[in-house]
Design an enzyme around this catalytic site. Structure first.
Site, PDB file in Angstrom:
ATOM      1  N   CYS A  41      54.160  45.720  33.745  1.00  0.00           N
ATOM      2  CA  CYS A  41      54.993  46.152  34.854  1.00  0.00           C
ATOM      3  C   CYS A  41      54.191  45.663  36.277  1.00  0.00           C
ATOM      4  O   CYS A  41      54.386  46.156  36.474  1.00  0.00           O
ATOM      5  CB  CYS A  41      55.490  47.641  34.478  1.00  0.00           C
ATOM      6  SG  CYS A  41      56.150  48.633  33.299  1.00  0.00           S
ATOM      7  N   GLU A  42      54.422  43.588  36.218  1.00  0.00           N
ATOM      8  CA  GLU A  42      54.498  44.053  37.400  1.00  0.00           C
ATOM      9  C   GLU A  42      55.028  41.904  37.474  1.00  0.00           C
ATOM     10  O   GLU A  42      54.933  41.816  36.193  1.00  0.00           O
ATOM     11  CB  GLU A  42      53.210  43.755  37.627  1.00  0.00           C
ATOM     12  CG  GLU A  42      51.582  44.738  37.683  1.00  0.00           C
ATOM     13  CD  GLU A  42      50.812  44.549  38.156  1.00  0.00           C
ATOM     14  OE1 GLU A  42      51.130  43.921  39.200  1.00  0.00           O
ATOM     15  OE2 GLU A  42      49.911  45.627  38.289  1.00  0.00           O
ATOM     16  N   PRO A  48      24.641  27.584  32.745  1.00  0.00           N
ATOM     17  CA  PRO A  48      26.213  27.421  32.494  1.00  0.00           C
ATOM     18  C   PRO A  48      26.678  28.648  32.411  1.00  0.00           C
ATOM     19  O   PRO A  48      26.350  29.220  30.899  1.00  0.00           O
ATOM     20  CB  PRO A  48      26.147  26.329  31.816  1.00  0.00           C
ATOM     21  CG  PRO A  48      24.315  26.463  30.882  1.00  0.00           C
ATOM     22  CD  PRO A  48      24.017  26.774  31.568  1.00  0.00           C
ATOM     23  N   GLY A  66      28.606  26.140  37.186  1.00  0.00           N
ATOM     24  CA  GLY A  66      29.502  25.692  37.418  1.00  0.00           C
ATOM     25  C   GLY A  66      30.546  24.404  37.247  1.00  0.00           C
ATOM     26  O   GLY A  66      31.949  23.774  37.031  1.00  0.00           O
ATOM     27  N   TYR A  72      43.780  33.736  39.658  1.00  0.00           N
ATOM     28  CA  TYR A  72      43.385  32.471  40.500  1.00  0.00           C
ATOM     29  C   TYR A  72      45.214  31.689  40.486  1.00  0.00           C
ATOM     30  O   TYR A  72      44.377  30.046  40.804  1.00  0.00           O
ATOM     31  CB  TYR A  72      42.405  32.097  39.823  1.00  0.00           C
ATOM     32  CG  TYR A  72      41.786  32.607  39.742  1.00  0.00           C
ATOM     33  CD1 TYR A  72      40.118  33.095  40.713  1.00  0.00           C
ATOM     34  CD2 TYR A  72      41.490  33.307  38.067  1.00  0.00           C
ATOM     35  CE1 TYR A  72      39.470  33.589  40.434  1.00  0.00           C
ATOM     36  CE2 TYR A  72      40.168  34.198  37.918  1.00  0.00           C
ATOM     37  CZ  TYR A  72      39.104  33.992  38.732  1.00  0.00           C
ATOM     38  OH  TYR A  72      37.603  35.561  38.628  1.00  0.00           O
ATOM     39  N   TYR A  99      35.975  34.023  30.906  1.00  0.00           N
ATOM     40  CA  TYR A  99      36.627  34.626  31.710  1.00  0.00           C
ATOM     41  C   TYR A  99      38.318  34.850  31.736  1.00  0.00           C
ATOM     42  O   TYR A  99      38.906  35.325  31.898  1.00  0.00           O
ATOM     43  CB  TYR A  99      37.092  34.131  33.230  1.00  0.00           C
ATOM     44  CG  TYR A  99      35.358  33.767  33.277  1.00  0.00           C
ATOM     45  CD1 TYR A  99      34.050  33.872  33.913  1.00  0.00           C
ATOM     46  CD2 TYR A  99      35.803  32.293  33.443  1.00  0.00           C
ATOM     47  CE1 TYR A  99      33.171  33.934  34.519  1.00  0.00           C
ATOM     48  CE2 TYR A  99      33.860  31.767  33.966  1.00  0.00           C
ATOM     49  CZ  TYR A  99      32.078  32.117  34.510  1.00  0.00           C
ATOM     50  OH  TYR A  99      31.631  31.921  34.968  1.00  0.00           O
TER      51      TYR A  99
HETATM   52  N1  LLP Z   1      25.507  31.649  37.979  1.00  0.00           N
HETATM   53  C1  LLP Z   1      26.040  31.973  38.827  1.00  0.00           C
HETATM   54  C2  LLP Z   1      24.868  32.645  40.125  1.00  0.00           C
HETATM   55  C3  LLP Z   1      26.984  32.465  38.801  1.00  0.00           C
HETATM   56  O1  LLP Z   1      27.653  33.630  40.341  1.00  0.00           O
HETATM   57  C4  LLP Z   1      28.236  31.562  37.628  1.00  0.00           C
HETATM   58  C5  LLP Z   1      29.798  31.836  37.707  1.00  0.00           C
HETATM   59  C6  LLP Z   1      27.958  30.857  36.686  1.00  0.00           C
HETATM   60  C7  LLP Z   1      26.193  30.842  36.832  1.00  0.00           C
HETATM   61  C8  LLP Z   1      28.926  30.602  35.454  1.00  0.00           C
HETATM   62  O2  LLP Z   1      29.361  29.833  36.312  1.00  0.00           O
HETATM   63  P1  LLP Z   1      30.155  28.507  35.348  1.00  0.00           P
HETATM   64  O3  LLP Z   1      29.291  27.727  34.885  1.00  0.00           O
HETATM   65  O4  LLP Z   1      30.751  29.045  34.434  1.00  0.00           O
HETATM   66  O5  LLP Z   1      31.665  27.777  35.784  1.00  0.00           O
HETATM   67  N2  LLP Z   1      36.322  34.354  36.695  1.00  0.00           N
HETATM   68  C9  LLP Z   1      36.140  33.781  37.449  1.00  0.00           C
HETATM   69  C10 LLP Z   1      34.942  32.260  37.534  1.00  0.00           C
HETATM   70  C11 LLP Z   1      33.471  33.288  37.883  1.00  0.00           C
HETATM   71  C12 LLP Z   1      32.803  32.958  38.131  1.00  0.00           C
HETATM   72  C13 LLP Z   1      31.526  33.410  39.033  1.00  0.00           C
HETATM   73  N3  LLP Z   1      30.354  33.085  38.892  1.00  0.00           N
HETATM   74  C14 LLP Z   1      37.577  32.326  36.654  1.00  0.00           C
HETATM   75  O6  LLP Z   1      38.032  32.775  35.146  1.00  0.00           O
HETATM   76  O7  LLP Z   1      37.340  31.442  37.353  1.00  0.00           O
END
Ligand code: LLP
Length: 421
Positions: A343-344, A275, A240, A317, A372
């Protein structure tokens, strides 16, 4: 040689290769990843937790290209997976099964069986019925599944509503009182052994306070359960950590690491971290070409050959992504709506973004797109998936070729009653 996306003589390059050359050799749109940045980020991450010796389970969902996973796996990383597909990708790229954690609210029995047979480190279980299903599947195989209960600590991660996960109204995890009761009851349940707690409060987190609150609750609950005879050995603090897209001020890695350390130090628990974005966002860019510049009475549009089908974050987002020309033309910056050909009206990268003058044929990049990006792309409007290129010390490798129109169409079949005419 400087790694990452840097300018040389005014022109952007990646790990020593001019982006203009990449566009000539491989066409646009294309994803470009810096091998140097991937390695540097991983090294920096691990160094920040020195002394704690965490198992770093890279969250595959951020970017699951085999070459990216293999980069981290060869440096010792594990994987955080959420599907049979991600498990297969992790194993194929060489991740050690004993370093794989399996998250997600809807694991099917088939997925559980696959993961049990693979010998993964732990299942992050998110509900009572899931724990029962896992116990059933494991008993059938004469195995005991290692489990971390995914706790929903009820903290507000203060991020976009679609990527916050740690509040009771989110579908993720088990609320603390229920997790406590479940862990105690499960001491007698055959087929599973609860040996950890996990949490993940959201993504793109820019404030360390919710982390501190969540980690403290986890450590307290872990200690309490261990004292009650639950064989707890580790805590999984999820992922996160936010990155800078525009003017955010995410906690730096050091501040995040201090929050982790102060919660876990002295508990005797092993540490798992998951991460995703922080490791890969800055390593990637989407390279595109301006097809037309169109002037309306209210707007100036730069229409790219890339679209929301490649990068959906802006429209999904309202994400602000950095955009820059590969070589800036002289002249004052003016506001552009940077859009794609789909086309959006939601097909955009930026609205009213001040940019140097753009002309048809110019190359632009969307930065911080390693996380992502490609993983969330689709073939909407029958647009073939863009290639992924890994660059290292002046060399470019195609780590995913551009999808061909033939393979796009070949995926479909006519029904038997539709004779070809
Ligand atoms: N662990 C779990 C259980 C998760 O659900 C996630 C992300 C992570 C780790 C990794 O999180 P990170 O370090 O990447 O923040 N598509 C969205 C982000 C969705 C994240 C979902 N879960 C975007 O483009 O912002």
């Amino acid at each position: 040689m400087t790694t990452g996306f840097v300018r040389k003589g005014g022109a952007l390059q990646c790990d020593g290769v001019p982006l203009a050359k990449i566009a000539r050799d491989h066409g646009t749109p294309a994803w470009i990843y810096s091998h140097g940045v991937l390695e540097a980020r991983y090294r920096e991450f691990v160094a920040a937790f020195e002394g704690l010796d965490p198992t770093v389970c890279y969250a595959l969902k951020a970017n699951s290209n085999q070459a990216v996973i293999a980069t981290f796996a060869r440096m010792g990383a594990g994987a955080d997976i959420v599907s049979a597909g991600e498990l297969a990708r992790a194993l194929h790229a060489g991740v050690a099964p004993g370093k794989i954690v399996f998250a997600g609210v809807g694991k099917t029995e088939d997925e559980m069986a696959f993961a049990l047979d693979s010998g993964i480190l732990q299942f992050n279980v998110e509900s009572e019925p899931e724990l029962e299903a896992l116990a059933r599947v494991a008993r059938r195989k004469g195995k005991t599944a290692p489990v971390a209960l995914r706790v929903n600590p009820d903290v507000d991660a203060k991020t976009h509503k679609k990527i916050t996960t740690g509040k009771t109204e989110n579908k993720f995890g088990i609320e603390i009182p229920r997790a406590r009761a479940l862990a105690l009851a499960a001491r007698k349940l055959k087929g599973v052994r609860i040996e950890a707690l996990s949490t993940h409060i959201g993504s793109q987190i820019t404030d360390v306070t919710p982390y501190r609150a969540a980690f403290a609750r986890m450590a307290a609950l872990g200690g309490e359960l261990r004292a009650a005879g639950v064989p707890m050995t580790r805590l999984d603090f999820g992922g996160g950590l936010g990155v800078v897209y525009r003017d955010e001020t995410p906690p730096d890695l050091g501040a995040y690491a201090r929050a982790v350390k102060s919660a876990i130090a002295g508990t005797g628990f092993d540490l798992i971290l998951e991460p995703g974005r922080w490791l890969v966002a800055d390593a990637g860019a989407l390279l595109a070409k301006v097809v037309y510049v169109k002037h309306g009475s209210a707007k100036r549009f730069a229409i790219l050959d890339a679209a929301m089908s490649e990068l959906i974050r802006p429209t999904l987002y309202e994400a602000w992504m950095p955009i820059e020309p590969v070589r800036a033309r002289k002249g004052a910056k003016r506001p552009y709506d940077v859009v794609g050909p789909v086309c959006e009206s939601g097909d955009y990268f930026a609205h009213d973004r001040p940019l140097p003058p753009l002309e048809a044929g110019d190359l632009v990049v969307v930065r911080q797109a390693g996380a992502y990006g490609a993983v969330m792309s689709s073939t909407y409007n029958a647009r073939p998936l863009a290639p992924e290129l890994l660059v290292r010390k002046g060399k470019t490798a195609v780590v995913r070729p551009r999808q061909t129109l033939e393979s796009l169409i070949d995926a479909d079949r006519l029904a038997p009653w539709q004779s070809r005419r």
